[in-house]
Scaffold this motif. Structure first.
Motif, PDB file in Angstrom:
ATOM      1  N   ASN A 273       0.779  -0.447  -0.128  1.00  0.00           N
ATOM      2  CA  ASN A 273      -0.350  -0.037   0.065  1.00  0.00           C
ATOM      3  C   ASN A 273       0.567   1.238  -0.134  1.00  0.00           C
ATOM      4  O   ASN A 273       0.436   2.231  -0.773  1.00  0.00           O
ATOM      5  CB  ASN A 273      -1.036   0.078   1.341  1.00  0.00           C
ATOM      6  CG  ASN A 273      -2.032  -0.657   1.298  1.00  0.00           C
ATOM      7  OD1 ASN A 273      -2.311  -1.209  -0.357  1.00  0.00           O
ATOM      8  ND2 ASN A 273      -2.796  -1.392   1.695  1.00  0.00           N
TER       9      ASN A 273
ATOM     10  N   PHE B  83       2.144   1.605  -3.411  1.00  0.00           N
ATOM     11  CA  PHE B  83       0.249   1.730  -4.579  1.00  0.00           C
ATOM     12  C   PHE B  83       0.957   4.078  -4.063  1.00  0.00           C
ATOM     13  O   PHE B  83       0.765   4.293  -5.655  1.00  0.00           O
ATOM     14  CB  PHE B  83      -0.224   1.322  -4.025  1.00  0.00           C
ATOM     15  CG  PHE B  83      -1.789   1.491  -4.929  1.00  0.00           C
ATOM     16  CD1 PHE B  83      -2.109   1.263  -5.786  1.00  0.00           C
ATOM     17  CD2 PHE B  83      -1.968   3.378  -4.038  1.00  0.00           C
ATOM     18  CE1 PHE B  83      -2.749   2.037  -6.532  1.00  0.00           C
ATOM     19  CE2 PHE B  83      -3.535   4.149  -4.672  1.00  0.00           C
ATOM     20  CZ  PHE B  83      -3.982   3.232  -6.347  1.00  0.00           C
ATOM     21  N   TYR B  84       0.356   4.455  -3.567  1.00  0.00           N
ATOM     22  CA  TYR B  84       0.340   5.637  -2.844  1.00  0.00           C
ATOM     23  C   TYR B  84       1.568   6.605  -3.121  1.00  0.00           C
ATOM     24  O   TYR B  84       2.017   7.935  -3.876  1.00  0.00           O
ATOM     25  CB  TYR B  84       0.228   5.952  -1.196  1.00  0.00           C
ATOM     26  CG  TYR B  84      -1.734   5.712  -1.474  1.00  0.00           C
ATOM     27  CD1 TYR B  84      -2.490   5.914  -1.910  1.00  0.00           C
ATOM     28  CD2 TYR B  84      -1.494   4.470  -0.357  1.00  0.00           C
ATOM     29  CE1 TYR B  84      -3.572   5.548  -1.954  1.00  0.00           C
ATOM     30  CE2 TYR B  84      -2.828   3.852  -0.065  1.00  0.00           C
ATOM     31  CZ  TYR B  84      -4.244   4.602  -1.525  1.00  0.00           C
ATOM     32  OH  TYR B  84      -5.333   4.189  -0.452  1.00  0.00           O
ATOM     33  N   ARG B  85       3.007   5.965  -3.250  1.00  0.00           N
ATOM     34  CA  ARG B  85       4.154   6.752  -3.422  1.00  0.00           C
ATOM     35  C   ARG B  85       4.056   6.736  -5.159  1.00  0.00           C
ATOM     36  O   ARG B  85       4.416   7.487  -6.078  1.00  0.00           O
ATOM     37  CB  ARG B  85       5.492   5.940  -3.050  1.00  0.00           C
ATOM     38  CG  ARG B  85       6.899   6.182  -3.624  1.00  0.00           C
ATOM     39  CD  ARG B  85       8.045   5.190  -3.244  1.00  0.00           C
ATOM     40  NE  ARG B  85       8.155   4.300  -3.707  1.00  0.00           N
ATOM     41  CZ  ARG B  85       8.304   3.730  -5.107  1.00  0.00           C
ATOM     42  NH1 ARG B  85       8.711   4.612  -5.440  1.00  0.00           N
ATOM     43  NH2 ARG B  85       8.498   2.761  -4.986  1.00  0.00           N
ATOM     44  N   LYS B  86       3.914   5.858  -5.396  1.00  0.00           N
ATOM     45  CA  LYS B  86       3.590   6.283  -7.235  1.00  0.00           C
ATOM     46  C   LYS B  86       3.190   6.082  -7.176  1.00  0.00           C
ATOM     47  O   LYS B  86       2.864   6.885  -8.431  1.00  0.00           O
ATOM     48  CB  LYS B  86       4.157   3.990  -7.792  1.00  0.00           C
ATOM     49  CG  LYS B  86       5.222   3.786  -7.570  1.00  0.00           C
ATOM     50  CD  LYS B  86       4.786   2.072  -8.461  1.00  0.00           C
ATOM     51  CE  LYS B  86       5.894   1.627  -8.376  1.00  0.00           C
ATOM     52  NZ  LYS B  86       6.317   0.721  -9.290  1.00  0.00           N
ATOM     53  N   ASP B  87       1.802   6.578  -6.743  1.00  0.00           N
ATOM     54  CA  ASP B  87       0.787   7.046  -7.400  1.00  0.00           C
ATOM     55  C   ASP B  87       0.890   8.932  -7.511  1.00  0.00           C
ATOM     56  O   ASP B  87       0.929   9.885  -8.126  1.00  0.00           O
ATOM     57  CB  ASP B  87      -0.472   7.167  -6.373  1.00  0.00           C
ATOM     58  CG  ASP B  87      -1.953   7.838  -6.765  1.00  0.00           C
ATOM     59  OD1 ASP B  87      -2.641   8.110  -8.635  1.00  0.00           O
ATOM     60  OD2 ASP B  87      -2.510   7.973  -6.148  1.00  0.00           O
ATOM     61  N   LYS B  88       2.027   9.196  -6.100  1.00  0.00           N
ATOM     62  CA  LYS B  88       2.283  10.599  -6.482  1.00  0.00           C
ATOM     63  C   LYS B  88       3.319  11.048  -6.798  1.00  0.00           C
ATOM     64  O   LYS B  88       3.794  12.273  -7.632  1.00  0.00           O
ATOM     65  CB  LYS B  88       2.913  11.038  -4.793  1.00  0.00           C
ATOM     66  CG  LYS B  88       1.430  10.658  -3.862  1.00  0.00           C
ATOM     67  CD  LYS B  88       0.538  12.477  -4.208  1.00  0.00           C
ATOM     68  CE  LYS B  88      -0.639  12.228  -3.253  1.00  0.00           C
ATOM     69  NZ  LYS B  88      -1.433  12.934  -3.706  1.00  0.00           N
ATOM     70  N   LYS B  89       3.849  10.081  -7.846  1.00  0.00           N
ATOM     71  CA  LYS B  89       5.213   9.663  -9.133  1.00  0.00           C
ATOM     72  C   LYS B  89       6.125  10.463  -8.193  1.00  0.00           C
ATOM     73  O   LYS B  89       7.041  10.651  -9.144  1.00  0.00           O
ATOM     74  CB  LYS B  89       4.469  11.016 -10.082  1.00  0.00           C
ATOM     75  CG  LYS B  89       3.385  10.298 -10.889  1.00  0.00           C
ATOM     76  CD  LYS B  89       3.205  10.992 -11.816  1.00  0.00           C
ATOM     77  CE  LYS B  89       2.191  10.955 -12.582  1.00  0.00           C
ATOM     78  NZ  LYS B  89       0.883  10.126 -12.564  1.00  0.00           N
TER      79      LYS B  89
END
Length: 69
Positions: free
Chosen positions: A10, A13-19
């Motif tokens: 998780n 996921f959120y790290r990649k979502d924030k690029k």
């Protein structure tokens, strides 16, 4: 999948979502990139302090990282 692995998944996921790269996030929360990588794969524990910092940097509620089921 263990709870620790799910927590790491998780965060990733959120790290990649924030690029953000692992290096960028690790620097922002004062972790080594290697330690963050181990957290994301469920191989290392994370302190609550670091978990709260990551949540703040990613602008995500801590509850989104944890599987309560």
């Amino acid at each position: 999948m263990s709870r620790l692995e799910n927590l790491g998944k998780n965060i990733k996921f959120y790290r990649k979502d924030k690029k953000l790269s692992q290096n960028a996030l690790a620097e922002m929360v004062d972790l080594s990139r290697e330690h963050l990588a181990c957290i994301e794969t469920g191989k290392e524990y994370i302190s609550l302090r670091k978990l709260f910092l990551i949540a703040d940097v990613l602008d995500v509620p801590v509850k989104n990282f944890i599987d309560f089921d």
